[in-house]
Design a protein around this motif. Structure first.
Motif, PDB file in Angstrom:
ATOM      1  N   GLY A 131      -4.548  42.916 176.018  1.00  7.17           N
ATOM      2  CA  GLY A 131      -5.614  43.831 175.653  1.00  7.17           C
ATOM      3  C   GLY A 131      -5.908  43.796 174.167  1.00  7.17           C
ATOM      4  O   GLY A 131      -7.063  43.787 173.749  1.00  7.17           O
ATOM      5  N   ARG A 132      -4.851  43.764 173.363  1.00 10.52           N
ATOM      6  CA  ARG A 132      -5.034  43.734 171.914  1.00 10.52           C
ATOM      7  C   ARG A 132      -5.762  42.462 171.476  1.00 10.52           C
ATOM      8  O   ARG A 132      -6.678  42.506 170.650  1.00 10.52           O
ATOM      9  N   LYS A 133      -5.373  41.331 172.044  1.00  7.15           N
ATOM     10  CA  LYS A 133      -5.998  40.064 171.667  1.00  7.15           C
ATOM     11  C   LYS A 133      -7.458  40.022 172.082  1.00  7.15           C
ATOM     12  O   LYS A 133      -8.315  39.512 171.339  1.00  7.15           O
ATOM     13  N   LEU A 134      -7.755  40.562 173.253  1.00  3.01           N
ATOM     14  CA  LEU A 134      -9.150  40.571 173.698  1.00  3.01           C
ATOM     15  C   LEU A 134      -9.982  41.514 172.840  1.00  3.01           C
ATOM     16  O   LEU A 134     -11.085  41.161 172.405  1.00  3.01           O
ATOM     17  N   ILE A 155      -5.299  54.597 173.982  1.00  2.78           N
ATOM     18  CA  ILE A 155      -5.501  55.247 172.694  1.00  2.78           C
ATOM     19  C   ILE A 155      -4.544  54.665 171.653  1.00  2.78           C
ATOM     20  O   ILE A 155      -4.928  54.400 170.503  1.00  2.78           O
ATOM     21  N   ALA A 156      -3.293  54.433 172.060  1.00  2.00           N
ATOM     22  CA  ALA A 156      -2.322  53.835 171.141  1.00  2.00           C
ATOM     23  C   ALA A 156      -2.765  52.434 170.713  1.00  2.00           C
ATOM     24  O   ALA A 156      -2.625  52.059 169.541  1.00  2.00           O
ATOM     25  N   LEU A 157      -3.298  51.653 171.653  1.00  6.58           N
ATOM     26  CA  LEU A 157      -3.793  50.316 171.332  1.00  6.58           C
ATOM     27  C   LEU A 157      -4.923  50.402 170.311  1.00  6.58           C
ATOM     28  O   LEU A 157      -4.926  49.690 169.295  1.00  6.58           O
ATOM     29  N   TYR A 158      -5.890  51.281 170.564  1.00  4.45           N
ATOM     30  CA  TYR A 158      -7.040  51.377 169.677  1.00  4.45           C
ATOM     31  C   TYR A 158      -6.625  51.859 168.285  1.00  4.45           C
ATOM     32  O   TYR A 158      -7.138  51.374 167.274  1.00  4.45           O
ATOM     33  N   LYS A 159      -5.687  52.802 168.230  1.00  6.15           N
ATOM     34  CA  LYS A 159      -5.207  53.269 166.927  1.00  6.15           C
ATOM     35  C   LYS A 159      -4.510  52.145 166.167  1.00  6.15           C
ATOM     36  O   LYS A 159      -4.640  52.041 164.940  1.00  6.15           O
ATOM     37  N   SER A 160      -3.791  51.285 166.901  1.00  4.71           N
ATOM     38  CA  SER A 160      -3.096  50.181 166.237  1.00  4.71           C
ATOM     39  C   SER A 160      -4.070  49.171 165.638  1.00  4.71           C
ATOM     40  O   SER A 160      -3.734  48.436 164.711  1.00  4.71           O
TER      41      SER A 160
END
Length: 250
Positions: free
Chosen positions: A198-201, A229-234
């Motif tokens: 998800g992060r890479k995409l 939400i944690a992913l987006y904050k990162s």
């Protein structure tokens, strides 16, 4: 939290163009959205876009209820910081219930570094994107035709992103509108989560929009989705405001 109302107005306008409803009716600053082929609450709800527009509130709410009933839909009211507080007070007094709070998050792309981005060019194949999206994130009542209708109605420049091996495992839609970029329909297959996909995409999508000249990115995520939400904050996203829905007690 302090809310930037001019930014809220821009983001609400961007959201309308990035995820367009089939039918939009205006009653002053009241916006009634209906999309028969898609069950999304965002595409089938009433939003008030001016905090001062409360004239004949009770009569207009009843008219709105009849409007949605004509489409076989219940009246849902999307309450944002632009909604007059009197409407929420009236709904609560009438026994309506608030539910499904979501966050709208933004990211300054000027300082964004896409170190985690994969090399991925967007597709314009709506059928392929729709198939992948429904395979990863099936939604009750949503058909291929219904999702395709929404995607093909998007007017601003947009890219359809798919990551796949033997089958798709991550999808997202990026919409570039003036100096802003919206992330929509973002999903990662359940068996592919927790592996950085998800992060890479997301980083690839943000890099694409930044390369096109976007200076701010935004997205919407349900408040219950702590992992997203944690992913987006990162990635650097921060909360701009929240919204929720109201409905009659069931």
């Amino acid at each position: 939290m302090n809310v930037d109302l001019p930014l809220v107005r821009r983001l609400e306008a961007m959201g309308l163009r990035a995820w367009p409803a089939k039918n939009v009716l205006y009653d002053g600053a009241w916006q009634l959205r209906v999309t028969a082929g898609h069950p999304s609450k965002r595409l089938n709800s009433l939003a008030v876009l001016d905090r001062s527009d409360i004239a004949d509130m009770e009569i207009r709410l009843e008219k709105a209820k009849r409007h949605y009933a004509a489409f076989g839909r219940p009246l849902l009211i999307r309450e944002t910081p632009l909604t007059p507080p009197e409407i929420g007070e009236y709904l609560a007094a009438e026994g309506a219930e608030a539910f499904d709070e979501s966050l709208v998050m933004t990211l300054d792309l000027n300082g964004f570094q896409a170190a985690d981005a994969v090399e991925l060019l967007p597709s314009q194949d709506v059928g392929r994107f729709v198939d992948a999206s429904l395979a990863i994130n099936p939604i009750a009542g949503l058909t291929k035709a219904g999702l395709a209708e929404v995607v093909t109605a998007i007017k601003p420049a947009h890219g359809l992103f798919i990551r796949e091996d033997d089958k798709p495992y991550a999808v997202g839609l990026a919409v570039h509108d003036f100096d802003m970029a919206g992330i929509e329909a973002f999903a990662v297959a359940e068996d592919a989560r927790g592996k950085g996909h998800g992060r890479k995409l997301a980083a690839a999508m943000l890099r694409w929009t930044k390369g096109r000249g976007a200076r701010m990115a935004w997205l919407q995520v349900t408040a219950k989705n702590a992992a997203a939400i944690a992913l987006y904050k990162s990635l650097g996203f921060a909360e701009a405001y929240r919204y929720r829905y109201w409905r009659e007690q069931q």
